[in-house]
Enzyme design. Structure first.
Site, PDB file in Angstrom:
ATOM      1  N   LYS A 127      -5.727   4.812   8.359  1.00 53.58           N
ATOM      2  CA  LYS A 127      -4.571   5.468   7.799  1.00 53.58           C
ATOM      3  C   LYS A 127      -4.910   7.157   7.989  1.00 53.58           C
ATOM      4  O   LYS A 127      -4.088   7.768   8.044  1.00 53.58           O
ATOM      5  CB  LYS A 127      -4.124   4.895   6.508  1.00 53.58           C
ATOM      6  CG  LYS A 127      -3.728   3.627   6.484  1.00 53.58           C
ATOM      7  CD  LYS A 127      -3.328   3.230   5.393  1.00 53.58           C
ATOM      8  CE  LYS A 127      -2.687   1.715   5.194  1.00 53.58           C
ATOM      9  NZ  LYS A 127      -1.945   1.227   4.043  1.00 53.58           N
ATOM     10  N   SER A 176       0.648  -1.178   0.097  1.00 52.92           N
ATOM     11  CA  SER A 176       0.007   0.161  -0.096  1.00 52.92           C
ATOM     12  C   SER A 176       0.928   1.207   0.033  1.00 52.92           C
ATOM     13  O   SER A 176       0.481   2.418  -0.098  1.00 52.92           O
ATOM     14  CB  SER A 176      -0.892   0.112   1.377  1.00 52.92           C
ATOM     15  OG  SER A 176      -0.069   0.046   2.324  1.00 52.92           O
TER      16      SER A 176
END
Length: 362
Positions: free
Chosen positions: A278, A233
């Site tokens: 996140k 990611s």
């Protein structure tokens, strides 16, 4: 008697403490992790960036639960998942970490290629095969192939990329025997097995999940130090840092920019898990801009799961929930991110130093 009673009570307290706070259970806590500055992680020709601002990758922290920490699921942005949900067919956390390291390695190569393509710079990409990530129980190669094996040939054929490899398999028949050459710990092996019908697509397949195994050489040389961080990611943010350095372009213009998303060699940005966590991690580290994958949702998927949301939609909801001023920017491709950054005003231009001096002297 009193002394014995004291030791019995102490032992009971220890047992209670252990079973409540220390004994692991088959569940894991997913919660906001960190937002990591990429300046000390990426070097070009042995040099690190010192431009104003930051590019930051973001992470999700995963902890094995105890009976006590299992209750953390009631805290904001803390989710409890079972071992089956987290690992799938993977046997344990160590194997899971190994899998994530393979994904990271592949992501680094794709990030460098995407950045050099966008910069118009040459590179040498060598495709070596595919990493075997997992093998299904019904595969003819179960017990033969294992995670970490590198498939180099099928039926004595080499391939230029993973797409060619997969297209070749798809054009065969279910039940057809194939010969696979693969490497394990530097030793070459050959195994034969019959293709199975893949449950997800109904097409013929080996019954494995996979990721590219390649190497890329560039001029200038790029080295990415990912440390113990795994997974794919960070691809988008790695690409932005590399592009900014090899083009000597101060894209961040003094801003603190975080984000997430996988990246393919052609610059396509893909979705990831835990983007809401996140967003929280980036906000806590002072980011003012957050790049979120804005993937196209397949109509069939939307019909089957009407409540399914894109990464961008989830990120926006999280940002609104924590009441952050951080701007959530949707991106589908690497060029989307570049175009957005090119129009940023430098942070330093937001005030006139002479006016500030006059104000202090007044």
């Amino acid at each position: 008697m009193k002394k014995i009673s004291f030791w019995i009570k102490g032992l009971l307290l220890f047992v209670v403490f252990y079973f409540l706070f220390l004994r692991p259970i088959p569940y894991y806590i997913e919660r906001p992790g960190s937002a990591e500055d990429l300046d000390p992680m990426i070097e070009v020709e042995g040099e690190y960036s010192s431009e104003p601002g930051k590019f930051m990758m973001t992470t999700v922290e995963i902890l094995q639960a105890t009976p006590f920490t299992y209750l953390f699921q009631f805290l904001p942005y803390n989710d409890v998942v079972s071992e089956t949900e987290l690992f799938g067919d993977i046997e344990d956390y160590e194997e899971y970490n190994t899998l994530q390291s393979y994904y990271m390695e592949s992501s680094i190569h794709s990030a460098i290629v995407a950045a050099f393509d966008a910069a118009g710079l040459p590179y040498d990409l060598e495709y070596k095969g595919v990493y075997v990530m997992s093998v299904t129980e019904n595969s003819s190669f179960a017990g033969k192939l294992q995670m970490g094996d590198i498939i180099t040939e099928v039926d004595d054929l080499k391939f230029e990329n993973t797409e060619e490899f997969m297209d070749y398999i798809k054009n065969l028949e279910v039940g057809q025997t194939v010969s696979i050459k693969y490497e394990r710990d530097g030793i070459e092996y050959v195994s034969k097995g019959d293709l199975i019908e893949l449950e997800e697509t109904g097409e013929p397949g080996i019954g494995i999940s996979l990721v590219d195994q390649s190497s890329v050489e560039t001029d200038p040389e790029v080295v990415i130090h990912s440390g113990e961080i795994g997974g794919p990611s960070a691809g988008l943010m790695y690409s932005l840092q590399v592009y900014s350095m090899v083009t000597d372009t101060n894209l961040r213009a003094g801003h603190i920019i975080a984000g997430t998303g996988t990246i393919s060699e052609d610059g396509t940005i893909g979705p990831i898990g835990g983007i809401d966590k996140k967003v929280v991690a980036a906000d806590e580290e002072g980011a003012t801009i957050f790049f979120a994958p804005d993937e196209e949702i397949d109509s069939d998927l939307k019909e089957e799961y009407p409540d399914y949301k894109s990464n961008y939609e989830i990120a926006v909801e999280a940002a609104e929930d924590i009441d952050t001023d951080m701007e959530i920017v949707p991106v589908k491709t690497f060029n989307d991110a570049i175009k957005y950054l090119e129009q940023l005003s430098p942070v330093s231009s937001r005030f006139d130093p002479e006016q500030k001096v006059d104000a202090l002297a007044a």
